[in-house]
Design an enzyme around this catalytic site. Structure first.
Site, PDB file in Angstrom:
ATOM      1  N   CYS A   2      61.090 -67.273 -34.607  1.00  0.00           N
ATOM      2  CA  CYS A   2      59.878 -68.018 -34.952  1.00  0.00           C
ATOM      3  C   CYS A   2      59.453 -67.551 -36.341  1.00  0.00           C
ATOM      4  O   CYS A   2      59.955 -66.543 -36.833  1.00  0.00           O
ATOM      5  CB  CYS A   2      58.743 -67.707 -33.990  1.00  0.00           C
ATOM      6  SG  CYS A   2      59.110 -68.067 -32.281  1.00  0.00           S
ATOM      7  N   ARG A  27      62.881 -71.359 -39.265  1.00  0.00           N
ATOM      8  CA  ARG A  27      62.908 -70.363 -38.187  1.00  0.00           C
ATOM      9  C   ARG A  27      62.457 -70.950 -36.849  1.00  0.00           C
ATOM     10  O   ARG A  27      62.525 -70.286 -35.810  1.00  0.00           O
ATOM     11  CB  ARG A  27      61.992 -69.179 -38.534  1.00  0.00           C
ATOM     12  CG  ARG A  27      62.368 -68.461 -39.811  1.00  0.00           C
ATOM     13  CD  ARG A  27      61.440 -67.287 -40.054  1.00  0.00           C
ATOM     14  NE  ARG A  27      61.571 -66.311 -38.988  1.00  0.00           N
ATOM     15  CZ  ARG A  27      62.521 -65.397 -38.923  1.00  0.00           C
ATOM     16  NH1 ARG A  27      63.421 -65.316 -39.876  1.00  0.00           N
ATOM     17  NH2 ARG A  27      62.572 -64.546 -37.922  1.00  0.00           N
ATOM     18  N   TRP A  74      59.867 -71.413 -32.210  1.00  0.00           N
ATOM     19  CA  TRP A  74      61.154 -71.846 -31.669  1.00  0.00           C
ATOM     20  C   TRP A  74      61.150 -71.315 -30.245  1.00  0.00           C
ATOM     21  O   TRP A  74      61.309 -70.121 -30.010  1.00  0.00           O
ATOM     22  CB  TRP A  74      62.294 -71.242 -32.490  1.00  0.00           C
ATOM     23  CG  TRP A  74      63.647 -71.637 -32.041  1.00  0.00           C
ATOM     24  CD1 TRP A  74      64.532 -70.875 -31.334  1.00  0.00           C
ATOM     25  CD2 TRP A  74      64.313 -72.874 -32.277  1.00  0.00           C
ATOM     26  NE1 TRP A  74      65.684 -71.575 -31.120  1.00  0.00           N
ATOM     27  CE2 TRP A  74      65.581 -72.807 -31.684  1.00  0.00           C
ATOM     28  CE3 TRP A  74      63.944 -74.060 -32.925  1.00  0.00           C
ATOM     29  CZ2 TRP A  74      66.493 -73.853 -31.717  1.00  0.00           C
ATOM     30  CZ3 TRP A  74      64.849 -75.097 -32.963  1.00  0.00           C
ATOM     31  CH2 TRP A  74      66.110 -74.991 -32.379  1.00  0.00           C
ATOM     32  N   ASN A 100      57.024 -63.024 -32.839  1.00  0.00           N
ATOM     33  CA  ASN A 100      58.396 -63.513 -32.970  1.00  0.00           C
ATOM     34  C   ASN A 100      59.275 -62.512 -32.236  1.00  0.00           C
ATOM     35  O   ASN A 100      59.232 -61.333 -32.536  1.00  0.00           O
ATOM     36  CB  ASN A 100      58.735 -63.571 -34.468  1.00  0.00           C
ATOM     37  CG  ASN A 100      60.225 -63.714 -34.745  1.00  0.00           C
ATOM     38  OD1 ASN A 100      60.704 -63.291 -35.773  1.00  0.00           O
ATOM     39  ND2 ASN A 100      60.954 -64.307 -33.850  1.00  0.00           N
ATOM     40  N   GLY A 101      60.042 -62.994 -31.245  1.00  0.00           N
ATOM     41  CA  GLY A 101      60.904 -62.078 -30.493  1.00  0.00           C
ATOM     42  C   GLY A 101      60.767 -62.316 -29.001  1.00  0.00           C
ATOM     43  O   GLY A 101      60.325 -63.389 -28.574  1.00  0.00           O
ATOM     44  N   GLU A 482      88.764 -72.996 -33.025  1.00  0.00           N
ATOM     45  CA  GLU A 482      87.475 -72.976 -33.727  1.00  0.00           C
ATOM     46  C   GLU A 482      87.679 -72.687 -35.220  1.00  0.00           C
ATOM     47  O   GLU A 482      87.029 -73.294 -36.065  1.00  0.00           O
ATOM     48  CB  GLU A 482      86.550 -71.951 -33.061  1.00  0.00           C
ATOM     49  CG  GLU A 482      85.204 -71.740 -33.730  1.00  0.00           C
ATOM     50  CD  GLU A 482      84.355 -72.999 -33.857  1.00  0.00           C
ATOM     51  OE1 GLU A 482      84.713 -74.053 -33.302  1.00  0.00           O
ATOM     52  OE2 GLU A 482      83.340 -72.927 -34.576  1.00  0.00           O
ATOM     53  N   LYS A 486      86.472 -75.155 -38.223  1.00  0.00           N
ATOM     54  CA  LYS A 486      85.566 -74.681 -39.282  1.00  0.00           C
ATOM     55  C   LYS A 486      86.140 -75.019 -40.648  1.00  0.00           C
ATOM     56  O   LYS A 486      85.447 -75.515 -41.521  1.00  0.00           O
ATOM     57  CB  LYS A 486      85.409 -73.179 -39.180  1.00  0.00           C
ATOM     58  CG  LYS A 486      84.256 -72.429 -38.706  1.00  0.00           C
ATOM     59  CD  LYS A 486      82.938 -72.918 -38.335  1.00  0.00           C
ATOM     60  CE  LYS A 486      82.770 -74.240 -37.708  1.00  0.00           C
ATOM     61  NZ  LYS A 486      82.063 -74.284 -36.467  1.00  0.00           N
ATOM     62  N   GLU A 489      86.250 -78.883 -41.400  1.00  0.00           N
ATOM     63  CA  GLU A 489      84.953 -79.555 -41.475  1.00  0.00           C
ATOM     64  C   GLU A 489      84.197 -79.266 -42.765  1.00  0.00           C
ATOM     65  O   GLU A 489      83.508 -80.135 -43.284  1.00  0.00           O
ATOM     66  CB  GLU A 489      84.153 -79.236 -40.202  1.00  0.00           C
ATOM     67  CG  GLU A 489      82.885 -78.466 -40.315  1.00  0.00           C
ATOM     68  CD  GLU A 489      82.147 -78.305 -38.980  1.00  0.00           C
ATOM     69  OE1 GLU A 489      82.349 -77.278 -38.333  1.00  0.00           O
ATOM     70  OE2 GLU A 489      81.351 -79.181 -38.621  1.00  0.00           O
ATOM     71  N   HIS A 505     107.928 -76.679 -30.147  1.00  0.00           N
ATOM     72  CA  HIS A 505     108.150 -77.954 -29.465  1.00  0.00           C
ATOM     73  C   HIS A 505     107.835 -79.142 -30.377  1.00  0.00           C
ATOM     74  O   HIS A 505     107.540 -80.231 -29.888  1.00  0.00           O
ATOM     75  CB  HIS A 505     107.343 -78.003 -28.172  1.00  0.00           C
ATOM     76  CG  HIS A 505     107.766 -76.941 -27.195  1.00  0.00           C
ATOM     77  ND1 HIS A 505     108.952 -76.986 -26.507  1.00  0.00           N
ATOM     78  CD2 HIS A 505     107.182 -75.767 -26.855  1.00  0.00           C
ATOM     79  CE1 HIS A 505     109.076 -75.897 -25.755  1.00  0.00           C
ATOM     80  NE2 HIS A 505     108.011 -75.144 -25.958  1.00  0.00           N
ATOM     81  N   LYS A 604      74.180 -82.836 -38.106  1.00  0.00           N
ATOM     82  CA  LYS A 604      73.981 -81.638 -37.281  1.00  0.00           C
ATOM     83  C   LYS A 604      73.919 -81.999 -35.799  1.00  0.00           C
ATOM     84  O   LYS A 604      74.500 -81.333 -34.967  1.00  0.00           O
ATOM     85  CB  LYS A 604      72.699 -80.917 -37.713  1.00  0.00           C
ATOM     86  CG  LYS A 604      72.445 -79.618 -36.953  1.00  0.00           C
ATOM     87  CD  LYS A 604      73.515 -78.582 -37.261  1.00  0.00           C
ATOM     88  CE  LYS A 604      73.398 -77.330 -36.416  1.00  0.00           C
ATOM     89  NZ  LYS A 604      74.667 -76.568 -36.412  1.00  0.00           N
TER      90      LYS A 604
HETATM   91  O1  M6R Z   1      74.696 -79.490 -30.535  1.00  0.00           O
HETATM   92  P1  M6R Z   1      76.033 -79.427 -29.881  1.00  0.00           P
HETATM   93  O2  M6R Z   1      76.504 -78.031 -29.643  1.00  0.00           O
HETATM   94  O3  M6R Z   1      76.116 -80.251 -28.642  1.00  0.00           O
HETATM   95  O4  M6R Z   1      77.019 -80.074 -30.945  1.00  0.00           O
HETATM   96  C1  M6R Z   1      78.357 -80.293 -30.623  1.00  0.00           C
HETATM   97  C2  M6R Z   1      79.182 -80.560 -31.857  1.00  0.00           C
HETATM   98  O5  M6R Z   1      78.738 -81.707 -32.513  1.00  0.00           O
HETATM   99  C3  M6R Z   1      79.122 -79.376 -32.839  1.00  0.00           C
HETATM  100  O6  M6R Z   1      79.513 -78.194 -32.218  1.00  0.00           O
HETATM  101  C4  M6R Z   1      80.045 -79.619 -34.040  1.00  0.00           C
HETATM  102  O7  M6R Z   1      81.366 -79.619 -33.641  1.00  0.00           O
HETATM  103  C5  M6R Z   1      79.785 -78.536 -35.094  1.00  0.00           C
HETATM  104  N1  M6R Z   1      79.156 -79.108 -36.236  1.00  0.00           N
HETATM  105  C6  M6R Z   1      81.014 -77.874 -35.594  1.00  0.00           C
HETATM  106  O8  M6R Z   1      80.724 -76.873 -36.504  1.00  0.00           O
END
Ligand code: M6R
Length: 609
Positions: A2, A27, A74, A100-101, A482, A486, A489, A505, A604
């Site tokens: 927060c 935050r 938050w 906050n915490g 992952e 990363k 993306e 394969h 996002k």
């Molecule tokens: O908010 P969510 O965790 O449901 O989002 C899922 C995906 O859209 C999200 O993890 C996306 O793959 C990320 N931007 C990857 O870094």
């Protein structure tokens, strides 16, 4: 996470409080509030929603007074609502507090205070603090705060005000940030420098356990033993925008560095004091609850889906329940065999991802029990699921998910241990080992982040790569997925992840001289097999970067370059080994001058199908 602010001086407090909070919305932004002393009483204005709602609510009737505190929330304990917003006050209105915490022992304190006649208005952990103030007050504001601090456990930064002592604010912190901005005839308090940078560049950065009494002309600081401290002034040279990112160039980098704290917060209060097991008060499961579960589906998208794959390994190996992992957009249309004996776990940082929400509804319709793992209190997914476990990562601003992923992994491991112990399929010795591995994890994450020069250099070296391959076996494979996501993306380098044994394969055809391959080799039980796969790609003249545990003396003989992570249990290794991959992706994107925080074509929160 927060944002908190405080002001004492010769100017009206409200304009600073609202302006300061606007710089701290990163935050938290699910509710906001202020408390200002007008010479007679403390007036509180607060409401659910973004800061603009508070601005509208206040309208022309701006609370007047030259001392005040503010908070942008938050939610962690209690959904976002007017009542749960801060500041909180006691029944008499003498005290107001922003926090906050997490106060870990709030339930015990709350029960005790209720028995003494205190009436609580919110579901928050914070409200106990202000009732404790009222309960223990003997006319001495400072002494009363000190008594309260002896009782509460957990993590916090706190600012207190008292109508009987309108010439001072008291603040303190433990495991959460707090700075005091030094002005002329006025002083400022905030969770972070962006809130005060337009007012002063001189700050005291409080350390854990420090206790400060702030008046308009002075700042008195003591350590946790009550010994006065002469603090060094920290002068800020960043501009306001850089300050919002805490001096980091991007939110993604800031969030990478927040991971030790995010994981610590997510684990706090979920590890038994004797470190024998993990605890989920929000679930309260007993053996019967688990005996009825024949199968678990984990459903999610993107990074959260990758966390689900790690979760499958954890739950199957530790709690011995079969797990299927599904991409949410596939689950809803593939006519899955789900019934009352199925537990469906959905994972979502935002709690709003449309595909995940729809899959959750479908699982419910088919009769499954549902559990959500999410970072956003009161989100659609949190409301829809039968039960919820929150990750306490704080708001994640960068599109590329980092701290949400590591906190999701911590939850999945804690959940597997919890289930394994309830089902009696985990030995007490192994349970203790695992809990200990979790306990030391935040320090290991800190250690890893101390020096990332090596990783950065590799990222710059590979910046012109057209394709990259990420390989691993078992949990290393899950992390490879992952790492590859990363990289593509945010840097737009084409990347693929493969189970290392699968390469031969088909995909091995793409491995030719100079192709960049990152191989994770942190899992002992498949280590030799992974080395064989490294030999396969080296034989095709690939350039191999290995990720291995500290103390691994063999790996360097097989790969061209190595990044070491701290030595860890096989189950906490994924929570560490993903960090070099996040950092690698970050610097590759920076080197390629990409828009790191807002990669092209992405959002996002994906709230469309
Ligand atoms: O908010 P969510 O965790 O449901 O989002 C899922 C995906 O859209 C999200 O993890 C996306 O793959 C990320 N931007 C990857 O870094």
């Amino acid at each position: 996470m927060c944002g908190i602010v405080g002001y004492i001086g010769f100017n009206e407090a409200t304009p600073f409080l609202v302006d300061g909070m606007s710089k701290l919305e990163y935050r938290g932004y699910d509710s906001a509030g202020i408390a200002v002393f007008d010479g007679k009483r403390i007036n509180i204005e607060k409401c659910v929603g973004r800061l603009d709602r508070l601005r509208d609510k206040i309208g022309a009737h701006v609370p007047t007074g030259t001392i005040g505190i503010g908070h942008t929330r938050w939610a962690t304990h209690g959904r976002p609502s007017d009542q749960n917003s801060h500041p909180h006050a006691d029944a008499s209105g003498k005290f107001a507090v922003v926090h906050n915490g997490i106060i870990e022992n709030y339930l015990v304190i709350k029960e005790d205070l209720i028995a003494k006649g205190h009436v609580f208005l919110s579901e928050t952990d914070t409200e106990v603090v202000v009732h404790l103030m009222a309960e223990l007050y003997n006319g001495d504001f400072e002494q009363t705060v000190k008594k309260v601090l002896k009782i509460i456990e957990g993590s916090y930064s706190l600012v207190f005000m008292c109508a009987d002592a309108p010439d001072k604010l008291i603040c303190t912190k433990k495991d959460n940030p707090l700075v005091i901005g030094l002005g002329e005839g006025e002083n400022f308090i905030a969770s972070d420098i962006p809130a005060i940078i337009n007012y002063t560049r001189k700050n005291y950065i409080l350390s854990d356990g420090e206790f400060a009494v702030v008046t308009k002309d002075s700042v008195w600081v003591e350590d946790r033993d009550g010994v006065p401290i002469s603090k060094k002034v920290f002068e800020v040279y960043w501009d306001a925008e850089a300050a919002e990112k805490g001096g980091y160039d991007h939110f993604m980098l800031k969030e990478i560095y927040e991971q030790p704290q995010a994981v610590r917060a997510t684990m706090s209060s979920r590890i038994a004091k004797d470190e024998s097991t993990t605890i989920f008060n929000e679930l309260n499961w007993v053996k019967d609850d688990l005996d009825n579960i024949k199968k678990i589906f984990i459903i999610a998208c993107g990074t959260a889906y990758h966390a689900g794959i790690v979760g499958k390994y954890y739950i199957e190996q530790i709690a011995k329940i079969p797990v299927e992992v599904d991409i949410a957009s596939e689950f809803r249309y593939r006519k899955p065999l789900v019934d009352e004996s199925t537990l469906t776990i959905v994972i979502s940082q935002s709690g709003e991802t449309s595909d995940t929400l729809a899959a959750l509804k479908e699982a419910k319709r088919l009769g499954a029990r549902t559990l959500a793992v999410t970072n956003v209190v009161g989100s659609s997914i949190a409301r829809e699921a039968d039960q919820v476990i929150y990750t306490y990562a704080g708001p994640e601003i960068a599109v590329a998910s980092t701290k949400a992923y590591t906190t999701q992994l911590a939850v999945m491991l804690m959940l597997a241990i919890y289930m394994g112990n309830i089902k009696n399929v985990l030995s007490s010795e192994r349970s203790k080992e695992l809990v200990h591995a979790l306990h030391i994890l935040p320090e290991q994450l800190d250690e890893l982040l101390k020096d990332v020069t090596n990783i950065k250099e590799h990222a710059y070296r590979y910046k012109e790569a057209k394709d990259m391959f990420f390989l691993g076996r078992s949990l290393d494979y899950a992390v490879a997925l992952e790492g590859s996501l990363k990289l593509k993306e945010i840097s737009y380098i084409h990347a693929e992840a493969y189970a290392a044994g699968e390469l031969k394969h088909g995909t091995l055809a793409l491995i030719v001289e100079g192709v960049a391959v990152i191989v994770l080799a942190t899992q002992h039980d498949v280590y030799e097999k992974t080395l064989s796969n490294i030999k396969e790609v080296k034989a095709r003249d690939a350039e191999v970067l290995g990720i291995a545990l500290a103390g691994d003396d063999s790996i360097s003989k097989y790969v061209d370059h190595t990044i070491f992570i701290p030595k860890a249990d096989k189950y906490t290794a994924p929570i560490l080994s993903v960090l070099p991959l996040q950092i690698f992706a970050y610097y590759a994107a920076v080197a390629r001058e990409c828009d790191v925080d807002k990669p092209r074509n992405l959002a996002k929160s994906v709230t469309v199908e």
